[in-house]
Design an enzyme around this catalytic site. Structure first.
Site, PDB file in Angstrom:
ATOM      1  N   CYS A   1      -1.408   8.947   2.554  1.00 11.76           N
ATOM      2  CA  CYS A   1      -1.074   8.464   1.217  1.00 11.76           C
ATOM      3  C   CYS A   1      -2.188   8.770   0.225  1.00 11.76           C
ATOM      4  O   CYS A   1      -1.943   8.958  -0.957  1.00 11.76           O
ATOM      5  CB  CYS A   1      -0.787   6.965   1.252  1.00 11.76           C
ATOM      6  SG  CYS A   1      -1.999   6.039   2.174  1.00 11.76           S
TER       7      CYS A   1
ATOM      8  N   GLU B   1       0.890  -1.171   0.000  1.00  8.17           N
ATOM      9  CA  GLU B   1       0.000   0.000   0.000  1.00  8.17           C
ATOM     10  C   GLU B   1       0.917   1.206   0.000  1.00  8.17           C
ATOM     11  O   GLU B   1       1.556   1.495   1.006  1.00  8.17           O
ATOM     12  CB  GLU B   1      -0.917  -0.073   1.234  1.00  8.17           C
ATOM     13  CG  GLU B   1      -2.200   0.693   1.054  1.00  8.17           C
ATOM     14  CD  GLU B   1      -2.051   2.117   1.482  1.00  8.17           C
ATOM     15  OE1 GLU B   1      -1.672   2.939   0.624  1.00  8.17           O
ATOM     16  OE2 GLU B   1      -2.291   2.406   2.660  1.00  8.17           O
TER      17      GLU B   1
ATOM     18  N   GLU C   1       4.629  13.009  -4.721  1.00  9.08           N
ATOM     19  CA  GLU C   1       3.933  12.998  -3.439  1.00  9.08           C
ATOM     20  C   GLU C   1       4.727  13.858  -2.448  1.00  9.08           C
ATOM     21  O   GLU C   1       5.899  13.606  -2.183  1.00  9.08           O
ATOM     22  CB  GLU C   1       3.839  11.562  -2.930  1.00  9.08           C
ATOM     23  CG  GLU C   1       3.020  11.436  -1.671  1.00  9.08           C
ATOM     24  CD  GLU C   1       2.778   9.986  -1.274  1.00  9.08           C
ATOM     25  OE1 GLU C   1       3.707   9.178  -1.394  1.00  9.08           O
ATOM     26  OE2 GLU C   1       1.663   9.690  -0.820  1.00  9.08           O
TER      27      GLU C   1
END
Lengths: 488, 286
Positions: free
Chosen positions: A298, A264, A395
């Site tokens: 995330c 993940e 990110e």
């Protein structure tokens, strides 16, 4: 009341949560085979309060020998007790753990906020209750596994090596440990280097629950410890939550082995606001999407895609709303934005934000006093961002929102999907058919329509493309911890 | 004097066309007894990249068809294959050896496998998806969606049944694929691509490459626009490990080689490993 350029803010008296409820020890060992033990190498590291930079405790650093001891303990527990126990009995242990998490919820919430820097409002109302709910949910699956997968004979995999991040320390532990144990596996878990304390308190909870020794082993340490857990030859399953970069290293490390993997990883979610969206609700959703947990999420809605015709109005209201966010003491019950988790993460956020400016995007933050000690970054938005800008592609994992615009729904979807990630997305519109159209077109594992950052133990979560593989939560979350006839 | 037969040139199948390898190279294919059968195309790295482009181009349209429609198309493939039963029995017998009866059984099983998967097209979502009873006022549901472009290293032994068994579950849910066939037994796969081309399967949904895996598999494994790789036919452990390692560059979903019984009824797994679960939330309120 104070008038600021962006609105009016009420001054609240400080309302700090008492820290008396937590008892942080000066040093912690590793939790192996049901007991706290000293690391064989005798090494340790410090964990600090990111809001004050105060050292909280010395924590043992597990080396390869410790990993080996923990995996052996987990293997023994798997073959002698846990793997042979009936699902009904296993489930009762998990129910016990769920109850203990509820009973010690205040303590866990305060500890989590101290070690992580997140607002107590979030650790108290989100992280800890969700963690307990995960155990409660998977406890009920333990004796129903044959209904969970399309096979009559599901079996556990064996020993699971699990590595989790620092953004939701206890909740990520719950996402990993609860389904693994329900399925009949034993675990060796490595919490993040900067947030080990709630996992160590969880180890005590395992003791209070009389969980058989070796079923849960907790090894603190940094990247090297994690690598050793992943590489150990007697680990049957690797579960990782963290960066896409490390996820790729893990995928390479397990190549050619029998190990099953779920990953993940990162995201760069688009939060799409159409011209017919209810603007006030959308603004709340945008704020929740990117400033929840300081943007250390995330699935954060880090790219705002707003339809050109309403962009000015949305931005104006967004700025006004950002002016009311309270940044400061994570333990204050009125705090909205807490501390950045570490100096390292703060450096990355600052670097990428500087790059955003250098590449020509417009930077804006509300007037905001940052505390002198600790790691802090103000809620920030960038306007005039193009798809080529690094702040639109990478990110940031901080409270930084990149704003892009679009004219047509097709353009919105194309921009939203123009990323190697595919974890989540948001859609804001009053038109039902458009929601379902967009949800269908978006290549992302979770689509929040007229909401954002919602989670539930029953709801599968996980990414497309480079956001990883496998799902956590729900019936799907068990599949990564089971094998059956015909399953590769 | 007996009639001189007209022999077929075995080519690749890319994007609905049947091109030769851009490299101009071929390799000799023999029957089970070592007798010359054909010069098959030896696909190059460039052919592999072209095939990925064709598969990506076809993905949106194929994934966007209704499951009912994809089921009908797959059933049509079974119909056309059944109609060419004798031809395929002959090709399988020449490729794999054995008796005509055994070869016919393989063709029959291949037709039946296609029918089995065709039926799954509009059912698998109900088996693996559903609504999630969340503890808040939201409607929350999960649906399976195809992963995207899949590289398939088809089994080396089973030239038709094995091929059908690895391709049908990939495409029935809306994925598109590039198949690297059995290296020594590629001819049934090429003839099968003729069946696909006459069964309303859109061009590019199944692209077929023949030749040594060493020429194409490294390109497919490391290609950044391939979403998953099935290593079933990888051959050696060493190669499988190297290609799994390369697949990590863009986190492809990977299926490792395993012992398979192609005659046994498959489970759902060859479909589900190529399905992404998408979860959608919406508030409930007035």
């Amino acid at each position: 009341m104070t008038s600021t350029p962006t609105g009016t803010v009420f001054e609240y008296a400080p309302a700090p949560e008492s820290t008396a409820i937590v008892d942080i020890r000066s040093s912690y060992g590793l939790f192996v085979d049901g007991e706290f033990v000293d690391p064989t190498g005798g090494r340790s590291f410090k964990t600090v309060n990111p809001a004050t930079e105060e050292v909280l405790a010395e924590v043992a650093e597990a080396g390869e020998d410790d990993v080996d001891l923990a995996v052996r303990a987990a293997r023994r527990a798997y073959t002698r007790t846990w793997g042979r126990m009936s699902g009904r009995e296993r489930g009762k242990y998990l129910f016990r753990i769920a109850r203990l998490l509820q009973e010690r919820s205040r303590e866990l919430a305060v500890l989590e906020s101290i070690d992580n820097g997140k607002p107590i409002r979030e650790s108290r109302d989100f992280d800890v209750p969700q963690a307990a709910a995960h155990f409660f949910y998977y406890a009920g699956w333990a004796d129903k596994l044959r209904y969970a997968v399309p096979a009559a004979d599901p079996r556990p995999l064996g020993v699971a090596g699990q590595v989790i991040p620092w953004n939701f320390p206890l909740l990520m532990l719950a996402w990993k440990v609860a389904p693994a144990l329900a399925a009949g596996n034993t675990v060796v878990l490595k919490p993040a280097e900067t947030t080990p304390l709630s996992a160590l308190l969880f180890a005590e909870i395992c003791q209070q629950a009389d969980l058989p020794p070796g079923v849960v082993n907790i090894l603190t340490g940094a990247g090297e410890t994690g690598r050793a857990v992943v590489a150990h030859p007697d680990v049957d399953k690797v579960a990782f939550t963290g960066s896409t970069e490390v996820g790729k290293q893990i995928a390479r490390a397990v190549a050619g082995t029998r190990k099953k993997v779920t990953l993940e990883l990162g995201g760069k979610a688009a939060n799409i606001v159409f011209d017919d969206a209810p603007v006030d609700q959308a603004v709340e959703g945008i704020v929740n999407g990117i400033f929840f947990n300081q943007g250390h999420v995330c699935c954060a809605g880090s790219r705002l895609l707003v339809q050109e015709s309403v962009a000015d109005e949305v931005l104006e209201r967004l700025k006004r709303r950002m002016g009311t966010l309270r940044l400061g003491d994570p333990l204050d019950k009125n705090t909205d934005v807490g501390a950045i988790n570490s100096a390292e993460q703060l450096t990355r956020i600052k670097e990428l934000s500087d790059v955003g400016e250098q590449e020509g995007a417009g930077r804006w933050s509300p007037p905001c006093d940052l505390p002198t000690n600790g790691f802090w970054f103000p809620p920030t938005i960038f306007t005039g961002v193009s798809q080529a800008h690094r702040i639109a592609r990478e990110e940031i994992f901080g409270p930084v929102l990149s704003v892009l615009t679009f004219r047509t729904p097709a353009e919105a979807v194309e921009k939203a999907n123009n990323t190697p990630y595919g974890l989540s997305a948001g859609v804001w519109t009053d038109k039902g058919s458009r929601i379902l159209w967009a949800a269908d077109k978006l290549r992302a594992g979770v689509v929040w329509a007229n909401t954002f950052n919602k989670f539930d133990p029953t709801s599968p979560f996980g990414g497309y493309k480079e956001s990883g593989y496998g799902r956590e939560g729900g019936r799907h979350g068990l599949e990564g911890y089971l094998t059956w006839e015909g399953k590769a | 004097m007996s009639r001189v037969d007209v022999r077929k040139t075995y080519k690749l199948a890319i994007g609905g066309q049947f091109p030769r390898s851009e490299s101009g190279r071929t390799y000799e294919v023999t029957d089970a007894g070592g007798k010359f059968l054909a010069n098959a195309s030896r696909a190059s790295r460039k052919d592999a990249r072209d095939a990925v482009v064709a598969a990506r181009k076809a993905f949106g349209g194929w994934a966007g068809k209704t499951p009912y429609n994809r089921g009908q198309v797959l059933y049509r493939v079974a119909e056309v294959l059944e109609g060419r039963r004798a031809q395929f029995a002959e090709e399988v017998m020449r490729s794999e050896g054995g008796t005509r009866r055994q070869a016919e059984a393989v063709v029959d099983a291949s037709v039946d496998r296609l029918v089995w998967y065709a039926g799954w097209a509009d059912k698998v979502a109900q088996v693996v998806g559903g609504t999630n009873p969340v503890a808040a006022p939201y409607f929350d549901f999960s649906v399976p969606e195809p992963t995207g472009v899949v590289a398939v290293l088809a089994p080396q032994d089973s030239s038709l049944l094995g091929l059908v068994s690895v391709v049908a579950p990939v495409v029935v849910t809306g994925n598109t694929c590039v198949v690297a066939t059995s290296q020594l037994r590629p001819l049934p796969a090429i003839t099968f691509s003729e069946v696909l081309a006459t069964s309303d399967v859109p061009g590019g949904v199944v692209n077929v490459l023949t030749g040594p895996l060493a020429d194409t598999a490294p390109t497919l494994a490391s290609h950044m626009d391939v979403n998953a790789i099935d290593l079933t036919g990888a051959g050696t452990d060493e190669d499988a490990t190297a290609w799994e390692t390369a697949a990590a560059d863009n986190l492809k979903r990977v299926r490792r080689p395993a012992a398979e019984d192609w005659l046994a009824e498959p489970g759902l797994d060859r479909m589900t490993w190529l399905l992404e679960t998408k979860t959608v939330w919406h508030p409930i309120g007035i």
